[in-house]
Design an enzyme around this catalytic site. Sequence first.
Site, short mmCIF file in Angstrom:
data_model
loop_
_atom_site.label_atom_id
_atom_site.label_comp_id
_atom_site.label_asym_id
_atom_site.label_seq_id
_atom_site.Cartn_x
_atom_site.Cartn_y
_atom_site.Cartn_z
N THR A 258 -30.88 -20.51 -92.04
CA THR A 258 -30.55 -19.68 -93.19
C THR A 258 -29.07 -19.32 -93.06
O THR A 258 -28.68 -18.72 -92.06
CB THR A 258 -31.42 -18.42 -93.22
OG1 THR A 258 -32.79 -18.82 -93.07
CG2 THR A 258 -31.26 -17.67 -94.51
N LYS B 102 -34.98 -22.43 -83.94
CA LYS B 102 -35.46 -21.78 -85.17
C LYS B 102 -36.52 -22.68 -85.80
O LYS B 102 -36.29 -23.33 -86.83
CB LYS B 102 -34.27 -21.55 -86.12
CG LYS B 102 -34.44 -20.35 -87.04
CD LYS B 102 -33.12 -19.93 -87.66
CE LYS B 102 -33.32 -18.99 -88.82
NZ LYS B 102 -33.72 -17.63 -88.40
N GLU C 94 -35.92 -9.01 -79.91
CA GLU C 94 -35.12 -9.17 -81.13
C GLU C 94 -35.79 -8.42 -82.26
O GLU C 94 -36.86 -7.84 -82.08
CB GLU C 94 -35.01 -10.66 -81.48
CG GLU C 94 -36.35 -11.31 -81.79
CD GLU C 94 -36.29 -12.83 -82.02
OE1 GLU C 94 -35.19 -13.40 -81.90
OE2 GLU C 94 -37.34 -13.41 -82.32
#
Lengths: 279, 279
Positions: free
Chosen positions: A33, A145, A177
Amino acid sequence: MSGERLSLVNGQPVTEININDRDFNFGDGLFETIAVRDGQALLWAAHVRRLIEGARRLGIALPSETVLAREVQLLCGNAARAVLKIIIARGVRGQDKAPDGAAGPTRVLRRLPASDYPARYWRDGVCVRVCQRRLARDPQLAGIKHLCRLPQTMARAEWQDEFAEGLMLDDSGAVIEGTKSNLFIVANGKLQTPELSGAGVWGVARAWMMERAAATGLQVSVESISLEAVYAADEIFITNSLIGLWPVRELEGKAYSVGPVTKTLQATLADAFPVPRDL
Amino acid sequence: MSGERLSLVNGQPVTEININDRDFNFGDGLFETIAVRDGQALLWAAHVRRLIEGARRLGIALPSETVLAREVQLLCGNAARAVLKIIIARGVRGQDKAPDGAAGPTRVLRRLPASDYPARYWRDGVCVRVCQRRLARDPQLAGIKHLCRLPQTMARAEWQDEFAEGLMLDDSGAVIEGTKSNLFIVANGKLQTPELSGAGVWGVARAWMMERAAATGLQVSVESISLEAVYAADEIFITNSLIGLWPVRELEGKAYSVGPVTKTLQATLADAFPVPRDL
């Protein structure tokens, strides 16, 4: 091409994918992204590096960077502000989980509207919670990812809009995270971020921030970080490729100020991230 | 309707799904793979029970069983032998991982050709390997048949066609299951199958086999099973909804015979599974 939402699937402008795609059936792929500003995909080289590492780990044949860059230009070359999402899925195969077969990977590039967060998130900071949902340690998937994001989806379902982000711990209790961001803490003037060898995503903004912090003379370390250490920190902030850096002003009722380290790093943001113009 | 491959997406006969579906973007959903014989979805009630538990855990609104059963009949009512795949995805939502939103879940029902394995797999048994890839313990996802299947995909990529299945261990070394099947071992005349509270899928065939074994007077237990216990077992077999039961004749060079417990249970298969006619 113009418009708010556009997609290219293997170079063709369509809005649907084949129901046999392994991504749809097994979460078998990768994504990125990326913030777009003035027609440029920001931190492009770092996003491509993470895709390459993910494709290596999953054994997916990545399209060449030339092909990707050409399609990014086609989709986003005229965008003042946008979000670019890239999905590289293993592609259309048989029902079995065996990944070999004739068809190549499916590449999906999508242009989406830029996120619209209030400027105060950058200026004053955000409220963050601690999620109940834990992250399982899985070293072979840590860092990259990939598309299997049920734990993050389940964590995000724990709140509505009262928080801007939720922190996730692994099953040993180490803070890893946020559901969509990486974490930094400042303690005794030093910058620390969780080590991600067992869980989490190597954020492109995280790597950028670590380099930038080191360049300003800050001591930066990657460590196992407990929730107690987060609560005891002098400053906290979160990062990702779309937001750059948000200071955390409150974590589960504990207040933090936007401190000097956060302010120093935030002053460098505009080079690489689409921060609000009035910041 | 007729034909080898047919799909219904939310009741419509199409072969593509919306690129915004959260399943495609985050692996956010559930699936079932069901054997069809003479127009009937075998062990239907058990498959629906697992879907209901999965939907409860993920917070996905499941379509009613009436809707599902009607579409199964539409797709498979005229199929002598077929595989029915059902995917229930959270549906089309925004980019954020927040699962709330207006659109309902996406239901996909697919009719696929029946698997075509050699009859000797049932009669003489199969060769099985032990996968290097480990399963992470994640109790909130354990048991249900969710779509985040990268670990199984990576495990399956460890071999070509030289084995019929690979066993997967969790990160503590306990044997959990195969990449597409559950495991049973027979030791001292007792039947054991791995406990799945941390990883693995509650196989519909596994549950059926446990009930059937208990009904024949066998002692059946769910336990943590080490690889050493598997090697030391007198008989081993694997189960799933499409194959029923395959004896294991070789595991990493160690040979097993198709023993009396396996034969007893296999004799009951034809009631519930599409075993080859010449078996």
